[in-house]
Design an enzyme around this catalytic site. Structure first.
Site, PDB file in Angstrom:
ATOM      1  N   VAL A  12       0.834  -1.199   0.000  1.00 39.50           N
ATOM      2  CA  VAL A  12       0.000   0.000   0.000  1.00 39.50           C
ATOM      3  C   VAL A  12       0.873   1.256   0.000  1.00 39.50           C
ATOM      4  CG1 VAL A  12      -1.606   1.329   1.433  1.00 39.50           C
ATOM      5  CG2 VAL A  12      -2.019  -1.091   1.024  1.00 39.50           C
ATOM      6  N   LYS A  36      15.921  -2.317   1.613  1.00 42.13           N
ATOM      7  CA  LYS A  36      14.803  -1.996   0.728  1.00 42.13           C
ATOM      8  C   LYS A  36      14.946  -0.577   0.162  1.00 42.13           C
ATOM      9  CE  LYS A  36       9.912  -3.115   1.170  1.00 42.13           C
ATOM     10  NZ  LYS A  36       8.820  -3.098   2.153  1.00 42.13           N
ATOM     11  N   GLU A 150      -7.082   2.713   1.771  1.00 42.33           N
ATOM     12  CA  GLU A 150      -6.731   2.403   0.388  1.00 42.33           C
ATOM     13  C   GLU A 150      -7.425   1.108  -0.034  1.00 42.33           C
ATOM     14  OE1 GLU A 150      -5.137   4.221  -1.892  1.00 42.33           O
ATOM     15  OE2 GLU A 150      -5.932   2.566  -3.055  1.00 42.33           O
ATOM     16  N   LEU A 152      -6.686  -0.507  -3.038  1.00 41.37           N
ATOM     17  CA  LEU A 152      -6.022  -1.127  -4.193  1.00 41.37           C
ATOM     18  C   LEU A 152      -5.837  -2.636  -4.036  1.00 41.37           C
ATOM     19  CD1 LEU A 152      -2.795  -1.643  -3.385  1.00 41.37           C
ATOM     20  CD2 LEU A 152      -2.652   0.785  -3.846  1.00 41.37           C
ATOM     21  N   GLU A 154      -3.687  -6.131  -5.242  1.00 41.49           N
ATOM     22  CA  GLU A 154      -2.397  -6.544  -5.770  1.00 41.49           C
ATOM     23  C   GLU A 154      -2.588  -6.961  -7.220  1.00 41.49           C
ATOM     24  OE1 GLU A 154      -0.336  -9.373  -3.336  1.00 41.49           O
ATOM     25  OE2 GLU A 154      -0.818  -8.274  -1.518  1.00 41.49           O
ATOM     26  N   LYS A 250     -16.730 -15.504  -8.293  1.00 51.18           N
ATOM     27  CA  LYS A 250     -16.008 -16.590  -8.939  1.00 51.18           C
ATOM     28  C   LYS A 250     -15.746 -17.660  -7.890  1.00 51.18           C
ATOM     29  CE  LYS A 250     -13.347 -17.637 -12.730  1.00 51.18           C
ATOM     30  NZ  LYS A 250     -13.900 -18.968 -12.766  1.00 51.18           N
ATOM     31  N   GLY A 252     -14.228 -21.053  -6.297  1.00 49.31           N
ATOM     32  CA  GLY A 252     -12.887 -21.630  -6.381  1.00 49.31           C
ATOM     33  C   GLY A 252     -12.489 -22.269  -5.067  1.00 49.31           C
ATOM     34  N   CYS A 259      -4.915  -9.373   2.859  1.00 50.28           N
ATOM     35  CA  CYS A 259      -5.992  -8.506   3.366  1.00 50.28           C
ATOM     36  C   CYS A 259      -7.227  -9.252   3.865  1.00 50.28           C
ATOM     37  CB  CYS A 259      -6.401  -7.516   2.295  1.00 50.28           C
ATOM     38  SG  CYS A 259      -5.103  -6.350   1.944  1.00 50.28           S
TER      39      CYS A 259
END
Ligand code: UDX
Length: 429
Positions: A12, A36, A150, A152, A154, A250, A252, A259
């Site tokens: 994130v 990093k 956030e 978003l 991956e 979906k 599966g 998350c």
């Protein structure tokens, strides 16, 4: 252009930092992991995320990386907190990183700043951040705390950040609202201003709802399987009802990742602390685990036990377009094969390095789809990578000892597979 710093360069933090630079801001990304930061300074992206490294290079004039949190905070007007908020075994969120960072911010700020929580945090964390900063900052220094969760995903992080469905901003002052509005002005999406507490609950509710949708459709899949129905047909027709929507239907082997599992547990804990038993979410979690065990049972049943069997596994990451194996169904499934005495060969386009950290030399890491199938009693599919859809099935059939495919992600048409001479089993059809 705003001067922003983002603390924490995980998924994130890094994706947000790079995208904030892309929309014109000057961004300092901070992390206490020196290795990093050194990599990032050389424009090397430490995570697998399509397009992120390219965007880092494009914006390198507006993007800085440092381990010096004090300097970064002093130079910035807006500070995003994007550190990890792990969930402990008991479902309680571990806020030590948020608390430490809040204290560090408090000790250095000398003029008005906006402190924005970007990580997923349980409701009332914003108030906690406020208390810590008030306690440790110099007298008279003004600040505002904002919750800006956030959403978003991956694999599509950049697009999700730059073209979101909406941007949620929990604020308590007009001043902070104005600043947040101007940060996001280049993005064309509705800005939803709420209280800090509502913003925090919105994030948990969204992830909990999506996880519920997945467990719901997986349950429907199990019912379909027993009644000669096809879950893909059912999901298609359900999804066309606008009130339901087609996404996250979906079926599966269930959800994984950094998350959903963590946020579902954390939200159950939040509810409990509020005096409410979120039984529905407990069930979502249970169904999700059970889905993996059902799959293991199917494999066991179709190949008549695991002893001395050779199993080919395609896909290890918790979903395609990521190398992330956190909470991936593949971990439980492969571990169970190994515990029952099977030999396991695996292939994944990008997650092999992460798999090696988990399975070490207990499994064979194949170099491609065909190498993995060689001499196996069965081929199983655990992640729906695009390249798997295009595999040469005739070649696979020749390589397998027995033509059995068990597909946990429904990537092939059962009729077509039957025609090709496979014994093909999938989820809910
Ligand atoms: C999720 C949320 O979507 C995102 O908004 C939040 O910010 C972070 O958590 P992510 O974990 O990256 O994102 O993956 P996502 O694409 O949502 O998938 C999560 C899991 O659900 C995967 O394991 C995926 O395989 C599974 N899934 C998803 C299904 O099983 N069926 C579906 O229909 C959709």
């Amino acid at each position: 252009m705003k001067k922003i710093c983002v603390i924490g360069t995980g998924y994130v933090g890094l994706a947000s930092g790079v995208c904030l630079a892309e929309i014109g801001h000057s961004v300092i990304c901070v992390d206490n992991n020196k290795e990093k930061i050194d990599q990032l300074k050389k424009v090397i992206c430490p995570i697998y995320e399509p397009g992120l490294e390219k965007l880092m290079a494009k914006n390198k004039k507006r993007l800085y990386f440092t381990t010096d949190i004090k300097d970064a905070v002093l130079k910035s007007d807006i500070i995003f907190i994007a550190v990890h908020t792990p969930t402990r075994e008991d479902g309680e969120t571990d806020l030590q990183f948020v608390e430490n960072v809040s204290k560090e911010i408090a000790l250095v700020i000398d003029k008005y700043k906006v402190i924005v929580s970007k990580s997923t945090m349980p409701v009332k964390t914003g108030q906690k951040i406020k208390e810590i900063i008030s306690k440790f900052c110099k007298k008279g220094v003004e600040f505002d705390v904002v919750s800006n969760p956030e959403f978003l995903k991956e694999g599509t992080a950049i697009d999700d950040f730059l073209r979101p469905d909406r941007i949620v901003i929990g604020v308590e002052s007009k001043k902070a609202e104005k600043i947040m509005r101007s940060i996001y002005s280049p993005i064309k999406a509705p800005l939803i201003f709420t209280s800090i507490e509502s913003a925090e609950i919105i994030k948990h509710s969204c992830n909990a709802f999506l996880a519920t949708k997945i467990s719901f459709i997986n349950t429907i899949a199990n019912i379909c399987e027993k009644n000669n129905a096809n879950v893909e047909e059912v999901a298609l027709a359900m999804g066309l009802d606008k009130r339901i929507g087609k996404h996250f239907l979906k079926a599966g082997i269930g959800f994984g990742g950094s998350c959903f599992p963590k946020d579902v547990s954390a939200f159950i804990n939040v509810a409990e602390k509020s005096g409410y038993d979120f039984d529905l979410l407990r069930e979502v979690k249970k169904i999700n685990k059970q889905q993996r065990y059902n799959f293991i049972e199917t494999v066991k049943d179709k190949i008549l036990g695991f002893k001395n069997k050779k199993i080919a596994v395609l896909g290890l990451s918790f979903k395609p377009d990521t190398d992330d194996m956190r909470e991936a169904p593949s971990i439980d499934i492969i571990s169970s094969f190994l515990d029952s005495g099977a030999e396991v060969r695996v292939f994944d386009p990008v997650a092999i390095e992460n798999a090696k950290k988990i399975f070490k030399d207990k499994i064979y890491y194949a170099k491609d789809i065909y190498d993995v199938a060689n001499g196996c009693d069965v081929l199983i599919i655990l992640t729906e990578w695009q390249e798997f859809y295009k595999m040469n099935l005739k070649r696979i059939k020749k390589l397998l000892k027995k033509p059995i495919i068990i597909d946990g992600r429904n990537i092939f048409e059962p009729k077509k597979m039957e025609k090709l001479g496979f014994k093909y089993y999938s989820i809910g059809r």
